[in-house]
Each structure stands twice: as structure tokens, then as C-alpha cells.
Design an enzyme around this catalytic site. Structure first.
Site, PDB file in Angstrom:
ATOM      1  N   ASP A   1      39.162  39.458  44.420  1.00 51.33           N
ATOM      2  CA  ASP A   1      39.356  40.907  44.477  1.00 51.33           C
ATOM      3  C   ASP A   1      40.438  41.346  45.458  1.00 51.33           C
ATOM      4  O   ASP A   1      40.848  42.513  45.441  1.00 51.33           O
ATOM      5  CB  ASP A   1      38.041  41.614  44.816  1.00 51.33           C
ATOM      6  CG  ASP A   1      37.109  41.733  43.622  1.00 51.33           C
ATOM      7  OD1 ASP A   1      37.584  41.524  42.488  1.00 51.33           O
ATOM      8  OD2 ASP A   1      35.919  42.027  43.813  1.00 51.33           O
TER       9      ASP A   1
ATOM     10  N   LYS B   1      36.282  54.568  41.457  1.00 51.66           N
ATOM     11  CA  LYS B   1      35.435  53.444  41.035  1.00 51.66           C
ATOM     12  C   LYS B   1      34.834  52.722  42.230  1.00 51.66           C
ATOM     13  O   LYS B   1      33.711  52.220  42.156  1.00 51.66           O
ATOM     14  CB  LYS B   1      36.246  52.470  40.178  1.00 51.66           C
ATOM     15  CG  LYS B   1      35.448  51.282  39.660  1.00 51.66           C
ATOM     16  CD  LYS B   1      36.302  50.408  38.773  1.00 51.66           C
ATOM     17  CE  LYS B   1      35.572  49.130  38.378  1.00 51.66           C
ATOM     18  NZ  LYS B   1      34.403  49.371  37.536  1.00 51.66           N
TER      19      LYS B   1
ATOM     20  N   SER C   1      29.632  45.712  46.109  1.00 50.57           N
ATOM     21  CA  SER C   1      29.003  44.446  45.712  1.00 50.57           C
ATOM     22  C   SER C   1      27.574  44.349  46.227  1.00 50.57           C
ATOM     23  O   SER C   1      26.662  43.935  45.502  1.00 50.57           O
ATOM     24  CB  SER C   1      29.828  43.268  46.236  1.00 50.57           C
ATOM     25  OG  SER C   1      31.110  43.255  45.677  1.00 50.57           O
TER      26      SER C   1
ATOM     27  N   ARG D   1      44.661  41.520  35.347  1.00 53.52           N
ATOM     28  CA  ARG D   1      45.335  41.850  36.603  1.00 53.52           C
ATOM     29  C   ARG D   1      46.596  41.022  36.838  1.00 53.52           C
ATOM     30  O   ARG D   1      47.510  41.477  37.517  1.00 53.52           O
ATOM     31  CB  ARG D   1      44.356  41.705  37.782  1.00 53.52           C
ATOM     32  CG  ARG D   1      43.330  42.828  37.823  1.00 53.52           C
ATOM     33  CD  ARG D   1      42.322  42.669  38.939  1.00 53.52           C
ATOM     34  NE  ARG D   1      41.490  43.868  39.040  1.00 53.52           N
ATOM     35  CZ  ARG D   1      40.386  43.958  39.785  1.00 53.52           C
ATOM     36  NH1 ARG D   1      39.991  42.905  40.496  1.00 53.52           N
ATOM     37  NH2 ARG D   1      39.699  45.082  39.826  1.00 53.52           N
TER      38      ARG D   1
END
Length: 413
Positions: free
Chosen positions: A289, A392, A23, A320
Site C-alpha cells: 500500500d 475512501k 485495516s 496501480r
């Protein structure tokens, strides 16, 4: 390819070099470019998302394929909208299903010229770099904070600056605050009164910047200690007094007997006692998250829960909420969505649903793989499908698990 995950001990010990914050890395890369800085950003994340963004920013091409990198899609769309030239930006098939209309409409309102190449409201995009003029725009505060952050980082470089009026409840406020704090590090001032953020036209000042460790990545180590009977783990370069909103989890995990101590070079986690809440209720509106981490932890520990503030989970790498329902059902947990953006479980294991060795689908979502793997500490064997999706955000995840005693065995599917 699949990985079979298991562990034959109940104690976790080790020293872990966490990945740098994705981030922070992605935001500072954009800010660094807007400040025309001569300084390279230090300790950048080695995640796929950051690599894609870095490559695009230093590319000589006018067409970008950012794959699954949602942050790169949003941040680059705003960034190149004011760079003279003709640009195209696309991504994976999943990326072409992730909405971007709110950001495109806002940029076009400021004078940008952005067109959809396939489906209205979704990538790929064609962008004609234009001179942007600031005004007051309105955005739904419950949308992805990445739209808001993309506009905020651009704001000081727009003629007359920019005011954003956020309507309704603000989702992921901590990520918006992170963006503004990082902009402040580069000399940009702002005002946030009630639900309106105003950034005047001004210059970024170049500076040397080093990225701190990633708190989302840290959450999986907190989860492992919560599931272990005893142990301690030292997380390098992590800060309890962090720019990242996910640092809040340090106090949340105390309910599971995991305590944190700041050291000079990082944070020491200790499993101090075997405790757990009778029921866990958390609003994840600021920290979406880490929701998967807690859902998997609660099912492994058989802790009933009610989670809210999860609306943005439906537009992440996958839906999700649906993914958690599908995959945790394989462990016997039937999760419900009582209201939009909520997730609930009664703590009961349905043996008819439970599979002997669940094969966990990851849906191209790094956090699915990393949230499920620690459940092996509860004696739950599993296989993780498409395990390298972790690159990722945390490329060394599986090696780090091996180093503390997990057995990670490759199985050809």
C-alpha cells in the site's frame, strides 16, 4: 472536479490528527461482531470503506452495495456465509471486475453456498448462510491477504476450526500477522508452522478496543518531509511499535533524512538533513500500500529505483502499476515493468513526455491522489482529477494539506 495543487515554501510544520487505521478498524468490526461484543469499537476510521462495513453489519437489509470497498466485499462475503439467511452483495463497476473466486471457492469447500449473479469469479454474489465445517484448505500465498484474513477471522467460529496451507511466496504477510494479532487481542489462539496456519474452534472474548492511527496515511507526511528542505510534523496517535506492518517505513525514510521519535501522544517526524539514496531498491511484498508513495517520491527527487513484490497492485482499486506508469509519464518519467509485479525507473526525465501542468487521473483510487499531491513540494504544479476519492481512507487529507501551507484550488472540469 479537479484540484490544482501547489506550495510556495520549502518548510513543512504542523500537528496532524491522522485518520484511524482502516485495516485495523475493518478487522476489529468483523471480530467484534463474531464475539457478540456489547462494546462499540473506539476511534473507528471515518473512511468510506469502514462506514460501508459498519452500515452493513448493523443493517436490517439482506442486500448490500459496498461501492469501491474491496475490504468490505471480502470480509462480508466470509462473515455472512455462516449467518442464516439469503444475502446479496454487490459493488461498483470496478468492484465487479475485481476477482473473488479464490475466496468463494474456499468458503464453498467449507460448506458455504455462494453463487455468482453475473460473471463467474466476480461480484455480485448471492449467499445462502450455511453451517460451515473446518478442514485443511490450500491457498496460493501470493493472492490478496484479504482473502486469507477473511477466512482466518471466521476460523474460530467454524466447526473443528480451520487450517490454511499457504503455497509459494506469501504476499502481504504483515497484514495476515495483523489479523492474527487482533484475533489474539480477543482471546483467540493460533499456530503458524512453516506455511500452515491453524486456528482451532474456540470463542472470541468481547473486549473494549481503541483503534490506533493509520500508518498508510502517515506515509504521505513522511513523503512530504522527504521532499521539503526542512521541517517537522507531529502525527497524533501514531505508534512506532505498531500492530501495522507499514510502520516499517519509518526506517526506510531515514535514507531521505526523515527521522521519527515516539512521544506520549504520537510520533514526531523531523527532517534532519538533506540526503537521498543514489538508487532505491525495495521489496514491497509486505507493504504494497505504500508503493505509490515511494514511486512518486523517487520521481520528484529524481532517484532511480527498482521495486518488487507488487503483484497485488494489479487487483486493487485500479491496476496501480499501469496507473503509476500512465500518470508519472506526465512528469517525464518512463517507468517499466521488467517482470510481473515489478516497477523500475532509470532516473531520466523525458522532456517530450513531460506536460507543463499534468492532470493526474486517480482511477477511483485514493492512494493515487494522496501519493501525487506531495510532489508539489519539488516545484511541480499539477491538477488532481476526482480529488474527493481520498474519502475512501483519509477524508481530511486536503484540509490537512492546506493547514501546512499547500494551496488547494478547486477547478471545474
Amino acid at each position: 472536479m479537479r484540484y490544482q495543487i501547489s506550495i510556495n515554501k520549502n518548510k513543512i510544520e504542523g500537528q496532524i490528527k491522522l485518520p484511524a487505521s482502516k485495516s485495523i478498524s475493518n478487522r476489529v468490526l468483523i471480530i467484534n461482531a463474531l464475539s457478540y461484543s456489547p462494546y462499540p469499537v473506539q476511534n473507528l476510521s471515518n473512511s468510506d470503506d469502514t462506514k460501508v462495513l459498519l452500515e452493513a453489519l448493523f443493517s436490517n437489509q439482506n442486500k448490500f452495495d459496498i461501492g469501491h470497498a474491496g475490504t468490505a466485499m471480502r470480509f462480508l462475503t466470509a462473515f455472512i456465509s455462516k449467518i442464516v439467511g439469503e444475502w446479496e452483495i454487490t459493488g461498483s463497476e470496478r468492484m465487479k471486475q475485481r476477482p473473488i473466486k479464490i475466496l468463494v471457492d474456499a468458503l464453498n469447500e467449507l460448506g458455504a453456498k455462494i453463487e455468482y449473479l453475473e460473471k463467474e469469479g466476480f461480484p455480485p454474489l448471492k449467499i445462502f448462510g450455511s453451517h460451515l465445517k473446518g478442514k485443511t484448505i490450500e491457498l496460493d500465498g501470493s493472492v490478496s491477504s484479504q482473502y486469507i484474513s477473511a477466512l482466518l477471522m471466521l476460523a474460530p467460529t467454524i466447526e473443528n476450526g480451520l487450517a490454511i496451507n499457504l503455497k509459494g511466496n506469501i504476499t502481504s504477510r504483515s497484514y495476515i500477522e495483523l489479523t492474527l494479532k487482533l484475533m489474539g487481542k480477543f482471546g483467540v489462539r493460533h499456530e503458524w508452522k512453516e506455511n500452515t496456519i491453524y486456528v482451532p474452534e474456540q470463542k472470541y472474548f468481547p473486549m473494549d478496543f481503541t483503534v490506533e492511527a493509520d500508518w498508510s496515511g502517515a506515509s504521505y507526511w513522511y513523503q512530504m518531509l522527504a521532499l521539503a528542505q526542512k521541517g517537522d510534523v507531529f502525527l497524533e496517535n501514531l505508534k512506532l511499535d505498531s500492530l501495522q506492518g507499514d510502520a516499517n517505513i519509518a526506517t526506510w525514510f531515514e535514507q531521505f533524512g526523515v527521522f521519527s521519535e515516539q512521544k506520549k501522544e504520537g510520533v514526531l517526524l523531523k527532517k534532519m538533513k538533506s540526503v537521498q539514496p543514489e538508487r532505491l531498491t525495495i521489496d514491497f511484498i509486505e507493504n504494497p500500500d505504500v508503493a505509490q508513495t515511494f514511486a512518486c517520491l523517487c520521481v520528484a527527487k529524481k532517484v532511480p529505483f527498482h521495486f518488487s513484490g507488487l503483484k497485488t497492485l494489479k487487483i486493487k482499486e485500479t491496476d496501480r502499476i499501469a496507473a503509476l506508469q500512465n500518470e508519472l509519464a506526465k512528469f517525464g518519467a518512463s517507468l517499466t515493468e521488467p517482470k510481473h509485479g515489478e516497477l523500475e525507473w532509470d532516473g531520466q526525465i523525458d522532456l517530450q513526455l513531460k506536460e507543463e501542468t499534468p492532470i493526474v487521473k486517480t482511477y477511483h483510487d485514493h492512494r493515487m491522489a494522496m501519493a501525487f499531491a506531495p510532489m508539489a513540494l519539488s516545484g511541480l504544479q499539477m491538477e488532481i482529477d476526482d480529488p474527493m476519492v481520498v474519502t475512501k481512507s483519509y477524508p481530511a487529507f486536503w484540509e490537512d494539506l492546506k493547514n501546512v501551507g499547500f494551496e488547494v484550488v478547486e477547478i471545474q472540469s
